[in-house]
Design a protein around this motif. Structure first.
Motif, PDB file in Angstrom:
ATOM      1  N   LEU A  66      73.192  61.766 -39.693  1.00 33.49           N
ATOM      2  CA  LEU A  66      73.621  62.695 -38.534  1.00 33.49           C
ATOM      3  C   LEU A  66      72.461  62.398 -37.437  1.00 33.49           C
ATOM      4  CD1 LEU A  66      74.059  66.262 -39.868  1.00 33.49           C
ATOM      5  CD2 LEU A  66      75.651  64.804 -38.874  1.00 33.49           C
ATOM      6  N   GLU A  67      71.369  62.110 -37.928  1.00 37.56           N
ATOM      7  CA  GLU A  67      70.193  61.797 -36.694  1.00 37.56           C
ATOM      8  C   GLU A  67      70.615  60.287 -36.263  1.00 37.56           C
ATOM      9  OE1 GLU A  67      66.400  62.231 -38.373  1.00 37.56           O
ATOM     10  OE2 GLU A  67      66.820  64.286 -38.705  1.00 37.56           O
ATOM     11  N   THR A  68      71.144  59.445 -36.762  1.00 34.16           N
ATOM     12  CA  THR A  68      71.342  58.296 -36.327  1.00 34.16           C
ATOM     13  C   THR A  68      72.887  58.144 -35.251  1.00 34.16           C
ATOM     14  OG1 THR A  68      70.818  57.200 -38.365  1.00 34.16           O
ATOM     15  CG2 THR A  68      71.838  55.622 -36.937  1.00 34.16           C
ATOM     16  N   PHE A  69      73.679  58.909 -35.938  1.00 34.83           N
ATOM     17  CA  PHE A  69      75.017  59.079 -35.131  1.00 34.83           C
ATOM     18  C   PHE A  69      74.825  59.636 -33.884  1.00 34.83           C
ATOM     19  CE2 PHE A  69      77.317  57.752 -38.957  1.00 34.83           C
ATOM     20  CZ  PHE A  69      78.282  57.116 -38.290  1.00 34.83           C
ATOM     21  N   PHE A  70      73.862  60.991 -33.810  1.00 40.43           N
ATOM     22  CA  PHE A  70      73.901  61.488 -32.574  1.00 40.43           C
ATOM     23  C   PHE A  70      72.476  61.347 -31.998  1.00 40.43           C
ATOM     24  CE2 PHE A  70      77.066  63.971 -35.367  1.00 40.43           C
ATOM     25  CZ  PHE A  70      77.731  64.210 -34.546  1.00 40.43           C
ATOM     26  N   ALA A 117      84.786  63.452 -36.417  1.00 46.06           N
ATOM     27  CA  ALA A 117      84.316  64.683 -35.789  1.00 46.06           C
ATOM     28  C   ALA A 117      83.719  64.256 -34.570  1.00 46.06           C
ATOM     29  CB  ALA A 117      83.470  65.449 -36.734  1.00 46.06           C
ATOM     30  N   GLN A 118      82.804  63.250 -34.455  1.00 49.79           N
ATOM     31  CA  GLN A 118      82.340  62.822 -33.196  1.00 49.79           C
ATOM     32  C   GLN A 118      83.403  62.424 -32.524  1.00 49.79           C
ATOM     33  OE1 GLN A 118      79.646  59.424 -33.421  1.00 49.79           O
ATOM     34  NE2 GLN A 118      78.282  60.611 -32.232  1.00 49.79           N
ATOM     35  N   TYR A 119      84.439  61.617 -33.015  1.00 50.20           N
ATOM     36  CA  TYR A 119      85.392  61.202 -32.129  1.00 50.20           C
ATOM     37  C   TYR A 119      86.245  62.447 -31.360  1.00 50.20           C
ATOM     38  CZ  TYR A 119      89.725  58.774 -30.746  1.00 50.20           C
ATOM     39  OH  TYR A 119      90.787  58.356 -30.323  1.00 50.20           O
ATOM     40  N   ILE A 120      86.670  63.033 -32.532  1.00 54.05           N
ATOM     41  CA  ILE A 120      87.754  64.320 -31.948  1.00 54.05           C
ATOM     42  C   ILE A 120      87.038  65.167 -31.212  1.00 54.05           C
ATOM     43  CG2 ILE A 120      88.896  66.227 -32.812  1.00 54.05           C
ATOM     44  CD1 ILE A 120      89.877  64.601 -35.363  1.00 54.05           C
ATOM     45  N   PHE A 121      85.764  65.806 -31.583  1.00 50.01           N
ATOM     46  CA  PHE A 121      85.268  66.819 -30.698  1.00 50.01           C
ATOM     47  C   PHE A 121      84.148  66.296 -29.621  1.00 50.01           C
ATOM     48  CE2 PHE A 121      85.888  68.895 -35.094  1.00 50.01           C
ATOM     49  CZ  PHE A 121      86.553  69.786 -34.633  1.00 50.01           C
ATOM     50  N   PHE A 137      79.676  71.890 -43.129  1.00 48.72           N
ATOM     51  CA  PHE A 137      80.869  72.014 -43.407  1.00 48.72           C
ATOM     52  C   PHE A 137      81.050  70.861 -44.793  1.00 48.72           C
ATOM     53  CE2 PHE A 137      84.881  69.264 -43.440  1.00 48.72           C
ATOM     54  CZ  PHE A 137      85.847  70.210 -43.580  1.00 48.72           C
ATOM     55  N   VAL A 138      80.150  70.022 -44.603  1.00 45.40           N
ATOM     56  CA  VAL A 138      80.247  68.856 -45.769  1.00 45.40           C
ATOM     57  C   VAL A 138      79.570  69.569 -46.986  1.00 45.40           C
ATOM     58  CG1 VAL A 138      79.378  66.604 -46.366  1.00 45.40           C
ATOM     59  CG2 VAL A 138      80.429  66.949 -44.071  1.00 45.40           C
ATOM     60  N   GLY A 139      78.446  70.286 -46.504  1.00 46.55           N
ATOM     61  CA  GLY A 139      77.691  70.666 -47.790  1.00 46.55           C
ATOM     62  C   GLY A 139      78.437  71.760 -48.353  1.00 46.55           C
ATOM     63  N   LEU A 140      79.193  72.595 -47.687  1.00 50.14           N
ATOM     64  CA  LEU A 140      79.961  73.551 -48.104  1.00 50.14           C
ATOM     65  C   LEU A 140      80.789  73.316 -49.549  1.00 50.14           C
ATOM     66  CD1 LEU A 140      79.625  76.500 -47.398  1.00 50.14           C
ATOM     67  CD2 LEU A 140      81.804  76.244 -46.001  1.00 50.14           C
ATOM     68  N   PHE A 150      80.661  61.072 -46.336  1.00 53.70           N
ATOM     69  CA  PHE A 150      80.134  61.713 -45.298  1.00 53.70           C
ATOM     70  C   PHE A 150      80.326  60.905 -43.855  1.00 53.70           C
ATOM     71  CE2 PHE A 150      75.889  63.731 -43.707  1.00 53.70           C
ATOM     72  CZ  PHE A 150      76.433  64.586 -43.099  1.00 53.70           C
ATOM     73  N   LEU A 151      80.174  59.652 -44.173  1.00 56.59           N
ATOM     74  CA  LEU A 151      80.510  58.782 -42.888  1.00 56.59           C
ATOM     75  C   LEU A 151      81.760  59.062 -42.134  1.00 56.59           C
ATOM     76  CD1 LEU A 151      79.499  55.181 -44.167  1.00 56.59           C
ATOM     77  CD2 LEU A 151      78.534  56.552 -42.233  1.00 56.59           C
ATOM     78  N   VAL A 152      82.905  59.223 -43.024  1.00 58.16           N
ATOM     79  CA  VAL A 152      84.040  59.290 -42.363  1.00 58.16           C
ATOM     80  C   VAL A 152      84.067  60.776 -41.616  1.00 58.16           C
ATOM     81  CG1 VAL A 152      86.473  59.771 -42.902  1.00 58.16           C
ATOM     82  CG2 VAL A 152      85.412  58.076 -44.177  1.00 58.16           C
ATOM     83  N   TYR A 153      83.502  61.678 -42.239  1.00 61.42           N
ATOM     84  CA  TYR A 153      83.289  63.076 -41.431  1.00 61.42           C
ATOM     85  C   TYR A 153      82.851  63.096 -40.108  1.00 61.42           C
ATOM     86  CZ  TYR A 153      85.005  65.521 -45.544  1.00 61.42           C
ATOM     87  OH  TYR A 153      85.799  66.059 -46.643  1.00 61.42           O
TER      88      TYR A 153
END
Lengths: 364, 354
Positions: free
Chosen positions: B297-301, B193-197, B230-233, B186-189
């Motif tokens: 997610l909460e930490t990253f964002f 994603a944060q980098y690209i988008f 996306f990750v949970g799908l 999940f970390l990699v995603y």
């Protein structure tokens, strides 16, 4: 009868055994697994990773992972020519003309010792390492080889995953066996215990254990890998317990267990000598499944700084470094940790599926 | 049914008591002397004694457990110490006018309970624990409720599609992709994603949160929500597909086909309705998790949610926050489990309450 007597006179053919040995569960499972191409390929990949882990543990490979062999953020060898501003900058810093220190000897009270110091400095040999411009899969901030780091990181992550899963399986199987076999008051008590652990959300349980273990003075000596293993094992046994318990309830009333009782086998002997081999395939599949789960969990815990200490490396700590590296365009550490983990986890999950199919012919 | 609910509620009591006992043992014994954790680098003996007295750790264990139970019962809004401690006696002359005594005593008593009751406070920020929990839960739910809804809907639609073409190359390819997608951390995603988008394309803010719900949901929340969905799908798709396949092999499906019902109707009506039961079980299992949220997610964002708060508390050894969160989330989990079991009846008429 006479035919048998006659046959006893003629010598038996040398190759044919007297009675047919029927293959056991594990032999049959192995045969089924061998036919499963995906299963065999994943088994090979998993064994490769395990060998790599043993190799790096014994120092055969990735021994020098902590040596700074390359320039800062050395490029991977397949894009050796690419621009590397960070390396240029660090080199420029190193080569910058040294400013002559201001002469303080007339006011410095330590001035009489200057000569002594100079003498000592001369004794220390500084070896200027020739730093490589590019490494096989690039370098990190300190110029360490990312490939070697990934191998060393694999060692930590797989070690944690394997041992945490092993301990969780032991805890879950023992408690499940006792609860399922004994039932009654003991069973109720263990069910209560199980309910307590499952009523707390799993992530929260892990974090609570992590918080407590990290601040405990008695456990301070076990910080790092042993502590992560303990946290994951103490919180992750519940699923195994549930399955093993239901298996034991099923088996406890079977004829073979009754027969064992009739010939005087003790409770613990019936539990662990008679029933356990018959449910061991459940334990093995669970073990394999939990290795995957715990490797993922270890990576996240280490990323958050609750896992392995800073002086060792795991895929999680690599990802933590990779986050800031990506912003300046250095993607290789992320790729190395992410891809190696993805390969192992995919192989391990596929192996788990194949094992389940091979060990339980009733499925399908 | 009333009897069933009552009995289930009754059964919660020993479990809840066990949860409290577990937390008490963990945080008061395994975690080391709480006063030393709180005192940190203070070496002054007197100060440590003071802190000990304040926390009540100078009392025997069962008394401390009683304190903790009292805090849980009052929702961490009142510590036992503050509840029972008499404030400094007012400096009035004891031989004052005796006629007003009764009245003033009553006034004093109400004033005491009002001012005497102090909420449990965070060791790190001195913020009141109940306030921390109630304010942090809002951003968490802002993220997690849409995630749960989207993931379920998308998962069911895709799974029914995949189950429809079961065994085909498409099916096998999708399952392969799911297995591989699940094995990437999940970390990699999140990092990618944060980098690209966020950084490269700039479609979404890299991180942040505001006070306005509308701005949060339209501006800050979409990227984390989409990532979580996306990750949970992949796991959801695999699981739901297996639920559909379990149903497809049943006799009633063959009967429906035999009487000439079209394949589409078979899937959408017969199979879907029956497969919804295990799917709902699965949602029931996932439901308590939305209150914890995705702390990654909460930490990253930088979303000020409960997950991040707990993580920060873990890093600071801020025990009151972790204790309160654990007890209450365990309660929430138990209640949700009960609700899900009751709701089964609505979905599946075969279910009877025993």
């Amino acid at each position: 009868m006479s035919a048998v007597l006659n046959a006893s006179h003629t010598p038996p053919p040398p190759a044919a055994p007297l009675h047919q040995v029927s293959p056991g569960l594990w032999q049959l499972a192995w045969r089924r697994l061998k036919r499963d191409k995906v299963g065999i390929v994943s088994l090979v990949v998993v064994i490769f990773f395990l060998l790599m882990m043993v190799g790096s543990y014994t120092g055969l490979v990735a021994k020098n992972w902590s040596k700074e062999v390359g320039v800062s953020y050395a490029n991977p060898s397949f894009m050796a020519g690419a621009e590397n501003l960070e390396a240029v900058r660090t080199k420029a810093d190193a080569n910058a003309p040294k400013i002559e220190p201001v002469d303080l000897s007339d006011i410095d009270p330590l001035a009489p010792r200057y000569a002594e110091w100079a003498e000592r400095t001369a004794k220390i040999k500084t070896t200027e390492v020739k730093r490589a411009e590019s490494l096989a899969f690039g370098g990190d901030k300190w110029g360490r080889d990312v490939l070697q780091k990934a191998i060393k990181g694999a060692e930590t992550s797989i070690f944690v995953g394997l041992f945490a899963a092993l301990f969780a399986t032991i805890i879950g199987t023992t408690l499940g066996a006792i609860s399922g076999y004994m039932g009654g008051k003991v069973g109720d008590l263990l069910e209560w215990f199980y309910n307590i652990f499952t009523s707390i959300p799993y992530i929260l349980l892990i974090l609570a254990f992590a918080a407590v273990f990290a601040s405990s003075p008695q456990l301070a000596a076990y910080k790092g890998v042993p502590m992560v293993v303990a946290i994951l094992a103490f919180t992750g046994w519940t699923g195994i317990y549930r399955l093993v318990r239901s298996e034991y309830i099923k088996h406890a009333s079977r004829e073979y267990v009754k027969a064992a009782q009739a010939i005087g086998a003790s409770d613990s002997r019936r539990m662990f000598v008679h029933i356990l081999p018959n449910v061991s395939h459940v334990c093995l599949v669970q073990l394999s499944q939990h290795v995957v789960q715990f490797i993922k969990a270890e990576v996240i815990l280490s990323y958050l700084g609750l896992g392995v200490p800073v002086d060792s490396v795991s895929w999680g700590t690599m990802l933590a470094e990779a986050q800031s590296e990506l912003v300046i365009g250095k993607w290789w550490q992320l790729a190395a940790a992410g891809i190696s983990m993805a390969i192992l986890v995919t192989a391990f999950s596929m192996l788990t599926d194949s094992l389940r199919d091979a060990l339980d012919p009733k499925i399908k | 049914m009333g009897a069933y609910v009552l009995r289930r509620l009754w059964q919660m009591i020993p479990t809840l008591a066990g949860v409290m006992l577990l937390i008490f043992v963990l945080f008061n014994w395994v975690g080391g002397d709480p006063s030393l954790v709180l005192a940190g680098k203070i070496t002054n003996k007197e100060q440590i004694e003071n802190i000990k007295k304040q926390l009540g750790v100078d009392q025997p264990a069962y008394v401390q457990l009683g304190y903790f139970a009292f805090e849980v019962a009052t929702g961490f809004t009142c510590t036992w110490k503050s509840f029972t401690d008499k404030p400094e006696p007012p400096k009035t002359d004891p031989k004052a006018d005796p006629t007003t005594d009764a009245k003033s005593d009553a006034v004093k008593a109400t004033a005491q309970t009002k001012s005497g009751c102090q909420a449990v406070r965070s060791w790190a920020t001195n913020e009141e624990v109940p306030k921390i929990l109630t304010t942090r839960i809002v951003p968490t739910l802002t993220i997690m409720i849409p995630v749960l809804i989207l993931e379920t809907i998308l998962g069911v639609i895709l799974a029914i599609g995949v189950a429809y073409v079961r065994g085909s190359l498409t099916d096998r390819m999708i399952m392969m992709v799911c297995t591989v997608a699940m094995s990437v951390s999940f970390l990699v995603y999140i990092i990618v994603a944060q980098y690209i988008f966020g950084f490269q394309l700039g479609w979404f803010p890299v991180q942040g949160w505001s006070d306005s719900f509308w701005k949060n949901i339209t501006y800050y929340a979409p990227l984390p929500i989409m990532l979580a969905v996306f990750v949970g799908l992949a796991p959801a798709l695999r699981l739901y597909r297996s639920f559909f396949l379990d149903e497809i092999n049943n006799d009633y499906v063959r009967t429906a086909r035999a009487k000439g019902v079209s394949e589409k109707t078979v899937m959408m009506k017969h199979v879907l309705r029956n497969a919804m039961i295990p799917i709902l079980t699965n949602i029931g299992i996932a439901l308590p998790g939305i209150f914890v949220g995705s702390f990654l997610l909460e930490t990253f964002f930088s979303i000020p949610g409960l997950g991040r708060e707990i993580l920060v508390a873990v890093n600071r050894s801020d025990f009151p926050v972790i204790k309160a969160a654990t007890v209450y989330l365990a309660m929430v989990t138990m209640i949700i489990n009960l609700l899900v079991d009751v709701l089964y009846k609505a979905v599946d008429p075969r279910v009877t309450f025993k």
